[in-house]
Design an enzyme around this catalytic site. Structure first.
Site, PDB file in Angstrom:
ATOM      1  N   THR A 112       0.830  -1.061   0.079  1.00  0.00           N
ATOM      2  CA  THR A 112      -0.016  -0.007  -0.075  1.00  0.00           C
ATOM      3  C   THR A 112       0.986   1.152   0.028  1.00  0.00           C
ATOM      4  O   THR A 112       2.185   1.119   0.099  1.00  0.00           O
ATOM      5  CB  THR A 112      -0.743   0.143   1.154  1.00  0.00           C
ATOM      6  OG1 THR A 112      -0.108   0.506   2.446  1.00  0.00           O
ATOM      7  CG2 THR A 112      -1.557  -1.503   1.418  1.00  0.00           C
ATOM      8  N   SER A 114       1.462   3.214   2.102  1.00  0.00           N
ATOM      9  CA  SER A 114       1.944   3.375   3.595  1.00  0.00           C
ATOM     10  C   SER A 114       2.739   2.312   4.103  1.00  0.00           C
ATOM     11  O   SER A 114       3.733   2.717   4.654  1.00  0.00           O
ATOM     12  CB  SER A 114       0.774   3.758   4.624  1.00  0.00           C
ATOM     13  OG  SER A 114      -0.003   2.680   4.779  1.00  0.00           O
ATOM     14  N   CYS A 115       2.788   1.201   3.368  1.00  0.00           N
ATOM     15  CA  CYS A 115       3.686   0.016   4.024  1.00  0.00           C
ATOM     16  C   CYS A 115       4.236  -0.637   2.754  1.00  0.00           C
ATOM     17  O   CYS A 115       3.399  -0.916   1.937  1.00  0.00           O
ATOM     18  CB  CYS A 115       2.819  -0.960   4.694  1.00  0.00           C
ATOM     19  SG  CYS A 115       3.619  -2.349   5.348  1.00  0.00           S
ATOM     20  N   GLY A 116       5.471  -0.798   2.685  1.00  0.00           N
ATOM     21  CA  GLY A 116       6.117  -1.260   1.523  1.00  0.00           C
ATOM     22  C   GLY A 116       5.983  -2.860   1.279  1.00  0.00           C
ATOM     23  O   GLY A 116       5.911  -3.298   0.247  1.00  0.00           O
ATOM     24  N   CYS A 118       4.049  -5.278   3.267  1.00  0.00           N
ATOM     25  CA  CYS A 118       3.060  -6.047   4.097  1.00  0.00           C
ATOM     26  C   CYS A 118       2.523  -7.296   3.613  1.00  0.00           C
ATOM     27  O   CYS A 118       2.862  -7.648   2.324  1.00  0.00           O
ATOM     28  CB  CYS A 118       1.665  -5.312   4.052  1.00  0.00           C
ATOM     29  SG  CYS A 118       2.176  -3.449   4.602  1.00  0.00           S
TER      30      CYS A 118
END
Length: 278
Positions: A112, A114-116, A118
């Site tokens: 996402t 915000s998180c590379g 996950c």
């Protein structure tokens, strides 16, 4: 192909008074990355530099190490329900002889903005062995950066953020020389995407590993960003905000210089302090 920015109607309230006006927003669209025609990952990104983003992602995954590993990068036609090209699906075709990783449901990654990284099966799966050790030998590792110069880099990065000026909603990653020269800058809704675009462009230009370079990110320094730096052979990662504990652990294990809260002359050095001269 999608645009970097889009215009939307907004009701703007200032001092209790409302007015209608158009506003410029950063575009966010999904990008599916396929490897040899098989789905591998989906990321929410700002359109642009999609090929660099795809190959940069594969560098951080340990699949690619040089431009010679890539046979072709293309948008997939017929990805839309009507058979149109959505420009949101990229296929990376490996060169003959390049090992293809096992692509399973457990191995698939959903990323996402915000998180590379996950959805990894375990932490061990993320600790990919790099092809480009950050500290190969004491004789080769001569990089030294004055703290004063390092403190000037955030302003230089901010001055190069063209889309941020009109939207206020983008992360940036900047690649600098030891002398503080801005070598490349990319913007994206995802800080990890911005880094992948930097690394991917370096791979396409035959410049990996990025030994002797400084990577500066506009947000925090998460584990995935530290991993991407290590996988690209970047010896110094600096962030204007905080690092995570896992990022510090990885930096210590990998001899990566990690700097956080870089704001003018002030900074916290969490690992690799020998590369920073005070």
């Amino acid at each position: 192909m999608g645009r970097v920015t889009e215009r939307r109607r907004v009701i703007r309230v200032r001092n209790g008074k409302a007015g209608v006006r158009p506003d410029t927003l950063v575009a966010e669209e999904p990008l599916e990355i396929r490897l040899n025609g098989k789905p591998l990952a989906i990321t929410m990104r700002t359109p642009g530099d999609d090929f660099a983003l795809a190959v940069g992602f594969l560098v951080s995954e340990g699949v690619l190490g040089s431009a010679a590993d890539v046979r072709a990068v293309t948008y997939c036609e017929g990805a839309g329900e009507d058979g149109s090209n959505t420009y949101n699906v990229v296929n990376v075709q490996l060169a003959p002889g390049v090992p293809v990783p096992d692509i399973t449901l457990e191995r698939n990654v959903y990323t996402t903005s915000s998180c590379g990284l996950c959805g990894k099966a375990s932490l061990d799966a993320v600790r990919t062995a790099t092809r480009f050790p950050v500290r190969r030998s004491a004789a080769e590792d001569t990089l030294r950066i004055p703290a004063r110069l390092l403190g000037e880099l955030p302003d230089r990065l901010r001055a190069a953020q063209k889309v941020f000026d009109s939207t206020g909603g983008l992360h940036a990653a900047g690649l600098f020389s030891p002398e503080g020269q801005l070598l490349d800058v990319r913007e994206d809704v995802g800080r990890h995407n911005a880094v992948d675009k930097i690394v991917g462009r370096a791979l396409q230009a035959g410049r990996l590993p990025l030994a002797g370079a400084v990577l500066l990110v506009s947000g925090r320094a998460s584990f995935e960003l530290a991993q991407k730096a290590v996988m690209a052979g970047i010896p110094v990662l600096a962030a204007v905000s905080a690092p995570s504990s896992l990022a510090v652990d990885l930096a210590l294990e990998s001899d990566l210089t990690l700097v956080g809260f870089l704001r003018g002359p002030n900074m916290n050095i969490y690992a690799g302090e020998d590369r920073i001269t005070l």
